[in-house]
Design a protein around this motif. Structure first.
Motif, PDB file in Angstrom:
ATOM      1  N   LYS A 307     -23.646   1.791 -30.182  1.00 56.88           N
ATOM      2  CA  LYS A 307     -22.222   1.931 -30.509  1.00 56.88           C
ATOM      3  C   LYS A 307     -21.837   0.975 -31.630  1.00 56.88           C
ATOM      4  O   LYS A 307     -21.068   1.336 -32.526  1.00 56.88           O
ATOM      5  N   ASN A 310     -23.230   2.237 -34.915  1.00 57.12           N
ATOM      6  CA  ASN A 310     -22.466   3.392 -35.369  1.00 57.12           C
ATOM      7  C   ASN A 310     -21.122   2.972 -35.947  1.00 57.12           C
ATOM      8  O   ASN A 310     -20.687   3.476 -36.972  1.00 57.12           O
ATOM      9  N   TYR A 311     -20.466   2.045 -35.281  1.00 57.37           N
ATOM     10  CA  TYR A 311     -19.165   1.570 -35.747  1.00 57.37           C
ATOM     11  C   TYR A 311     -19.297   0.912 -37.116  1.00 57.37           C
ATOM     12  O   TYR A 311     -18.483   1.137 -38.007  1.00 57.37           O
ATOM     13  N   LYS A 313     -21.646   1.426 -39.191  1.00 58.08           N
ATOM     14  CA  LYS A 313     -22.352   2.325 -40.110  1.00 58.08           C
ATOM     15  C   LYS A 313     -23.481   1.584 -40.823  1.00 58.08           C
ATOM     16  O   LYS A 313     -23.698   1.756 -42.024  1.00 58.08           O
ATOM     17  N   ILE A 348     -15.956  -8.255 -34.117  1.00 55.80           N
ATOM     18  CA  ILE A 348     -15.470  -7.038 -33.475  1.00 55.80           C
ATOM     19  C   ILE A 348     -15.527  -7.255 -31.963  1.00 55.80           C
ATOM     20  O   ILE A 348     -16.354  -8.026 -31.471  1.00 55.80           O
ATOM     21  N   ASP A 350     -14.931  -5.548 -27.866  1.00 55.43           N
ATOM     22  CA  ASP A 350     -14.764  -4.382 -27.004  1.00 55.43           C
ATOM     23  C   ASP A 350     -13.308  -4.285 -26.546  1.00 55.43           C
ATOM     24  O   ASP A 350     -12.627  -5.303 -26.353  1.00 55.43           O
ATOM     25  N   GLU A 383     -11.156  -6.692 -34.777  1.00 55.13           N
ATOM     26  CA  GLU A 383     -11.196  -5.234 -34.684  1.00 55.13           C
ATOM     27  C   GLU A 383     -11.705  -4.867 -33.289  1.00 55.13           C
ATOM     28  O   GLU A 383     -12.676  -5.450 -32.807  1.00 55.13           O
ATOM     29  N   GLY A 385     -12.930  -1.903 -30.373  1.00 54.35           N
ATOM     30  CA  GLY A 385     -13.569  -0.588 -30.252  1.00 54.35           C
ATOM     31  C   GLY A 385     -14.302  -0.519 -28.928  1.00 54.35           C
ATOM     32  O   GLY A 385     -14.266  -1.470 -28.135  1.00 54.35           O
ATOM     33  N   ASP A 386     -14.980   0.597 -28.706  1.00 54.86           N
ATOM     34  CA  ASP A 386     -15.758   0.740 -27.480  1.00 54.86           C
ATOM     35  C   ASP A 386     -17.175   0.258 -27.753  1.00 54.86           C
ATOM     36  O   ASP A 386     -17.958   0.953 -28.384  1.00 54.86           O
ATOM     37  N   PHE A 387     -17.485  -0.939 -27.312  1.00 54.38           N
ATOM     38  CA  PHE A 387     -18.801  -1.513 -27.606  1.00 54.38           C
ATOM     39  C   PHE A 387     -19.586  -1.888 -26.364  1.00 54.38           C
ATOM     40  O   PHE A 387     -20.696  -2.390 -26.447  1.00 54.38           O
TER      41      PHE A 387
END
Length: 578
Positions: A307, A310-311, A313, A348, A350, A383, A385-387
């Motif tokens: 994850k 992917n976040y 990239k 970053i 979660d 930031e 996100g779903d980590f």
RNA sequence: CGGAGCGUAGCUCAGCCUGGCUAGAGCACUUGGUUUGGGACCAAGACGUCGCCGGUUCGAAUCCGGCCGCUCCGACCA
């Protein structure tokens, strides 16, 4: 086939290289022979099984509207440069075999065929009237796997069915994808797998959505999570989940630095600080394409690196080496936190890290931890996100159920590619308004040789393989005993030829061996129906009929036996799509 | 690539540490005999560049160095 002339001896002992049951049984029963790491000879029995698996897949592909072709394994570098994948597949990941030909041109052995099919179809497709199209092939793929293992499960040369769809728009792709998804389910059902289809990471192939078809087996390389209430299922590397949150109603306290000598890892830390696990923060430092990244998750969670990658990239994501951590933060491993990291570090976090007050995190000082940390006051909001790594026992992201886990072998993977390749390779069409648009693609893979291994992994006993009729190398195994007696061998020979005339595939054990050895070999090889002709049955003018799955046998006339065999074959063929 | 291990007969392995003369065992294979419905027994036989190259030594499967191959643990994936 007469077993006396069959190539592929059985072995009594397990070759030492075999790590899984399927690998061991395939070696022992003479289905494969290893040529080098991850490269296998498909011996005659396996070759027959692979042909049958291929045929089932082929029938379902055709029924789904796909057309078969065969593309070269040998491919030019140029197309891979055009799609932008050359560097990733060679220098970065090294998964592709590449070399120079005698003229000095660089060529490669295809690990997959998006480039080639796109090149072919861009010459074919000019107008929206030329769409949709769907092509498939069953062909040998080459991948220089970092670590080949488990025999045919992860080989460097393997057989794959790959299909590619081309549509005018997203709705068209939905239709094509849905047809393939259904076809994949039918393939799995016809093969007789215990399996499940799950959401997955599209990975290097790219695209917006993908599903994996997982055969359930303890030796599977993947962990899958699925809901005990709804139909949600996902590969763990892709799964999301819901975890418990807690009321944040206490007063905001001043940040405080606490000495906790040698105390690292979430559990000892929460005991030492007398805090619940969820108040602890794990901050892990990574190098993403050479850039420093800090990832925060709650103390009771782990990080899902897929994850994160992917976040970001990014092409490579590596844990920062301990020496580098010390050099950059000044602290030993275990004390990293989001406050006081080197300038330019991307932080970053979660989502579950966000709504906490007075939480703990490392102080970037050996032996020290910060408590009562609060976003906005002590550090800016990072930031989110779903980590976090979803785990068994977590809540389902789609309903109020709970997630269970299982191990799986990935035998199929379908992708919505979108325009990744059509944009890069200029595969376009003119729509009804005369406007040029990129074709919308999908791609769909099934590991043919892997299916054979996965099936055995799931269907065997302590004696050997247990094939179902539809992919067994032969329908029946005719065992001749007491063949030194002329009337018995004559009768066995007669039955052998009658079975063949009846269109039943038969392996005839005409070898001069003892009964025990023949039965053991038969159990090992795993052909579903066993017919035994011996002095005993010859005298009765009958034959012994036994299923590999059953303990008991019965004595039947040849006619009765043939009728039973045909019924079993017919039953399996009735599952075929029209 | 990082970490670990292995390479001796077709297969499974012993021998190597502590160098010694024709390198062993079981299974498989050949021949003969006795057996014969769940991997038999007896006898006789055949089968080895001890992964490769080099070094040490009177002497190397054994010690040392290099190389090659294979397997396991991690990142990749049908």
């Amino acid at each position: 086939m007469r077993q006396s002339r069959h190539i592929g001896k059985t072995l009594r002992e397990t070759p030492k290289d075999a790590q899984t049951i399927a690998h061991s049984l395939m070696l022992r029963a003479g289905y494969i022979q290893q040529l080098s790491a991850g490269v296998y000879v498909y011996m005659p029995l396996l070759h027959r099984t692979l042909t049958r698996i291929s045929q089932i897949v082929r029938e379902e592909m055709v029924a789904a509207g796909a057309e078969e072709l065969l593309m070269p394994a040998l491919q030019p570098k140029e197309l891979w440069e055009e799609s932008g994948r050359w560097e990733r597949y060679t220098a970065i990941d090294g998964i592709m075999f590449a070399f120079k030909d005698r003229r000095g041109s660089t060529v490669c052995l295809g690990p997959t065929h998006e480039e080639i099919i796109t090149d072919i179809l861009r010459q074919e497709i000019k107008s929206y009237k030329d769409l949709p199209k769907c092509a498939f092939q069953i062909q040998t793929k080459f991948r220089d796997e970092i670590r080949p293992r488990f025999g045919l499960i992860r080989a460097r040369e393997f057989i794959m069915k790959d299909a590619y769809s081309f549509d005018v728009d997203e709705q068209g792709l939905e239709v094509s994808y849905e047809a393939m998804r259904k076809a994949y389910h039918r393939v799995c059902q016809r093969l007789g797998f215990k399996y499940c289809a799950v959401e997955a990471d599209p990975g290097a192939i790219g695209g917006s959505g993908s599903q994996e078809f997982m055969v359930l087996a303890d030796t599977g390389e993947d962990t899958i999570l699925f809901c005990n209430k709804c139909d949600y299922g996902a590969n763990q590397e892709w799964a999301s989940s819901v975890i418990e949150t807690f009321p944040q109603n206490e007063e905001i306290k001043p940040i405080q630095e606490v000495l906790g000598e040698g105390i690292i890892k979430a559990e000892p830390l929460c005991k030492f600080l007398n805090l619940p696990m969820w108040k602890i923060t794990k901050t892990i430092l990574y190098e993403a394409d050479g850039k420093l990244v800090a990832v925060m998750v709650r103390g009771d969670c782990d990080i899902n690196e897929v994850k994160v990658a992917n976040y970001l990239k990014c092409k490579s994501l590596r844990l920062l080496a301990p020496e580098k951590i010390k050099q950059l933060t000044g602290a030993e491993v275990g004390y990293a936190g989001p406050i006081g990291l080197p300038e330019g570090t991307l932080i970053i976090a979660d989502n579950y890290v966000k709504d906490r007050i007075n939480f703990e995190c490392g102080a970037n000082k050996t032996n020290y931890h910060n408590i009562n940390v609060n976003f906005g006051r002590d550090l800016p909001y990072p930031e989110f996100g779903d980590f976090k790594l979803a785990e068994a026992g977590d809540g389902c992201p789609k309903c109020n159920g709970k997630l269970d886990s299982a191990r799986g072998i990935e035998v199929g993977h379908i992708f919505k590619l979108g325009t990744k390749y059509s944009e890069a390779m200029n595969c376009r069409y003119l729509d009804a308004e005369g406007k040029s648009r990129p074709v919308i693609m999908g791609c769909y893979g099934i590991g043919i040789s892997r299916i054979a291994a996965a099936y055995i992994e799931q269907n065997h006993d302590d004696k050997g393989i247990i094939w179902p009729i539809q992919i067994a190398p032969y329908h029946t195994h005719l065992i001749g005993l007491n063949l030194e007696e002329k009337n018995v061998s004559n009768e066995a020979e007669r039955i052998y030829s009658v079975l063949q005339q009846e269109g039943i595939d038969v392996l005839y054990d005409d070898r001069q061996l003892r009964a025990g050895e023949k039965f053991s070999d038969a159990d090992l090889i795993g052909i579903p129906i066993r017919l035994t002709m011996s002095k005993r049955t010859a005298e009765q003018g009958k034959i012994e009929f036994k299923l590999r799955t059953e303990k008991k046998s019965e004595v039947l006339t040849l006619q009765e036996a043939i009728a039973k065999i045909k019924a079993i074959i017919k039953e399996s063929e009735s599952k075929k799509s029209k």
